[in-house]
Scaffold this motif. Structure first.
Motif, mmCIF file in Angstrom:
data_model
loop_
_atom_site.group_PDB
_atom_site.id
_atom_site.type_symbol
_atom_site.label_atom_id
_atom_site.label_comp_id
_atom_site.label_asym_id
_atom_site.label_seq_id
_atom_site.Cartn_x
_atom_site.Cartn_y
_atom_site.Cartn_z
ATOM 1 N N GLY A 148 3.703 -39.302 -10.123
ATOM 2 C CA GLY A 148 2.769 -38.387 -9.489
ATOM 3 C C GLY A 148 2.879 -38.464 -7.981
ATOM 4 O O GLY A 148 3.345 -39.464 -7.422
ATOM 5 N N TRP A 149 2.460 -37.399 -7.308
ATOM 6 C CA TRP A 149 2.551 -37.304 -5.857
ATOM 7 C C TRP A 149 1.238 -36.770 -5.307
ATOM 8 O O TRP A 149 0.469 -36.106 -6.020
ATOM 9 C CB TRP A 149 3.693 -36.369 -5.456
ATOM 10 C CG TRP A 149 5.028 -36.905 -5.829
ATOM 11 C CD1 TRP A 149 5.852 -37.647 -5.064
ATOM 12 C CD2 TRP A 149 5.690 -36.748 -7.080
ATOM 13 N NE1 TRP A 149 6.993 -37.970 -5.753
ATOM 14 C CE2 TRP A 149 6.919 -37.427 -6.997
ATOM 15 C CE3 TRP A 149 5.371 -36.104 -8.279
ATOM 16 C CZ2 TRP A 149 7.819 -37.486 -8.049
ATOM 17 C CZ3 TRP A 149 6.269 -36.167 -9.328
ATOM 18 C CH2 TRP A 149 7.476 -36.856 -9.207
ATOM 19 N N ASP A 150 1.002 -37.023 -4.059
ATOM 20 C CA ASP A 150 -0.167 -36.498 -3.377
ATOM 21 C C ASP A 150 0.130 -35.063 -2.948
ATOM 22 O O ASP A 150 1.109 -34.817 -2.234
ATOM 23 C CB ASP A 150 -0.487 -37.366 -2.152
ATOM 24 C CG ASP A 150 -1.791 -36.982 -1.489
ATOM 25 O OD1 ASP A 150 -2.447 -36.019 -1.945
ATOM 26 O OD2 ASP A 150 -2.159 -37.647 -0.507
ATOM 27 N N CYS A 151 -0.704 -34.119 -3.378
ATOM 28 C CA CYS A 151 -0.478 -32.699 -3.050
ATOM 29 C C CYS A 151 -0.466 -32.465 -1.544
ATOM 30 O O CYS A 151 0.237 -31.583 -1.057
ATOM 31 C CB CYS A 151 -1.551 -31.820 -3.702
ATOM 32 S SG CYS A 151 -1.233 -31.494 -5.447
ATOM 33 N N LYS A 152 -1.232 -33.246 -0.795
ATOM 34 C CA LYS A 152 -1.254 -33.082 0.664
ATOM 35 C C LYS A 152 0.102 -33.432 1.265
ATOM 36 O O LYS A 152 0.554 -32.783 2.201
ATOM 37 C CB LYS A 152 -2.347 -33.964 1.276
ATOM 38 C CG LYS A 152 -3.743 -33.538 0.924
ATOM 39 C CD LYS A 152 -4.763 -34.528 1.456
ATOM 40 C CE LYS A 152 -6.127 -34.249 0.874
ATOM 41 N NZ LYS A 152 -7.080 -35.323 1.161
ATOM 42 N N ASP A 153 0.742 -34.470 0.736
ATOM 43 C CA ASP A 153 2.062 -34.860 1.237
ATOM 44 C C ASP A 153 3.116 -33.781 0.976
ATOM 45 O O ASP A 153 4.093 -33.667 1.702
ATOM 46 C CB ASP A 153 2.524 -36.174 0.596
ATOM 47 C CG ASP A 153 1.689 -37.362 1.047
ATOM 48 O OD1 ASP A 153 0.993 -37.240 2.076
ATOM 49 O OD2 ASP A 153 1.733 -38.402 0.364
ATOM 50 N N LEU A 154 2.912 -33.000 -0.083
ATOM 51 C CA LEU A 154 3.845 -31.937 -0.439
ATOM 52 C C LEU A 154 3.464 -30.604 0.200
ATOM 53 O O LEU A 154 4.123 -29.601 -0.034
ATOM 54 C CB LEU A 154 3.914 -31.777 -1.962
ATOM 55 C CG LEU A 154 4.329 -33.011 -2.765
ATOM 56 C CD1 LEU A 154 4.273 -32.714 -4.253
ATOM 57 C CD2 LEU A 154 5.708 -33.490 -2.363
ATOM 58 N N ASP A 155 2.386 -30.588 0.969
ATOM 59 C CA ASP A 155 1.867 -29.377 1.616
ATOM 60 C C ASP A 155 1.500 -28.301 0.595
ATOM 61 O O ASP A 155 1.680 -27.108 0.836
ATOM 62 C CB ASP A 155 2.874 -28.801 2.630
ATOM 63 C CG ASP A 155 3.047 -29.712 3.826
ATOM 64 O OD1 ASP A 155 2.064 -30.382 4.200
ATOM 65 O OD2 ASP A 155 4.155 -29.743 4.392
ATOM 66 N N LEU A 156 0.971 -28.729 -0.554
ATOM 67 C CA LEU A 156 0.537 -27.776 -1.570
ATOM 68 C C LEU A 156 -0.902 -27.357 -1.318
ATOM 69 O O LEU A 156 -1.757 -28.183 -1.003
ATOM 70 C CB LEU A 156 0.650 -28.387 -2.968
ATOM 71 C CG LEU A 156 2.053 -28.517 -3.520
ATOM 72 C CD1 LEU A 156 2.050 -29.292 -4.827
ATOM 73 C CD2 LEU A 156 2.673 -27.150 -3.737
ATOM 74 N N THR A 157 -1.159 -26.078 -1.452
ATOM 75 C CA THR A 157 -2.527 -25.568 -1.304
ATOM 76 C C THR A 157 -3.157 -25.325 -2.664
ATOM 77 O O THR A 157 -4.362 -25.162 -2.767
ATOM 78 C CB THR A 157 -2.520 -24.251 -0.500
ATOM 79 O OG1 THR A 157 -1.673 -23.303 -1.157
ATOM 80 C CG2 THR A 157 -2.033 -24.496 0.926
#
Length: 165
Positions: A148-157
């Motif tokens: 899993g990844w942090d959505c903020k790190d991936l710039d996902l809105t």
């Protein structure tokens, strides 16, 4: 009137003994090197001009070309019209080489914005997720593997199933 050239001849003879010989060899070498430098500079400038001319012609010829067609295997999966470039597991399989015994899970690829995640089954452990990122011009590329990844790190809105927060 009598010309007395004897002292003049003697003076000229004395001068010639002290003056040495004319050295044309050094001057010849200097001119030769100068000619070589000019030739090299001219050749380099001509080559650079040729490269720029060809590049300009190629840029001019391709400026009105239509966009390339969508590559095969990039059909929409679970996200439908929101993400029309979402790849299939077969397409992702061509981007990475899985270790022996590993395989992509049969469920659909999860796509959110420019990110795609696919579950990978391992015989000795649980599933792991392979994360891929899409960039215009280069297409889909492997980004990372994990759980899993942090959505903020991936710039996902938008929320994504492969995000932990």
């Amino acid at each position: 009137m009598t010309d007395n050239l004897g002292p003049l001849r003697q003076a000229m003879s004395d001068l010639s003994e002290h003056g040495g010989t004319a050295d044309l060899y050094e001057r010849t070498l200097r001119k030769s090197r100068q000619s070589q430098r000019r030739t090299a500079l001219t050749t380099g400038a001509a080559a650079a001009t040729l490269v720029f001319a060809i590049g300009g012609m190629v840029a001019f010829a391709t400026r009105d070309r239509p966009e390339p067609p969508t590559p095969p295997g990039s059909a929409s999966t679970s996200d439908g019209p929101q993400n029309p470039t979402c790849p299939t597991t077969q397409t992702l399989g061509t981007l990475v080489e899985l270790p022996a015994g590993w395989s992509f899970a049969s469920r659909a690829v999860d796509c959110v914005e420019t990110w795609a995640a696919a579950d990978v089954q391992r015989p000795d452990a649980g599933a792991v997720i392979y994360l891929f990122h899409y960039t215009a011009g280069t297409g889909w590329r492997f980004h990372d593997q994990g759980t899993g990844w942090d959505c903020k790190d991936l710039d996902l809105t938008e929320p994504a199933s492969f995000c932990t927060s």
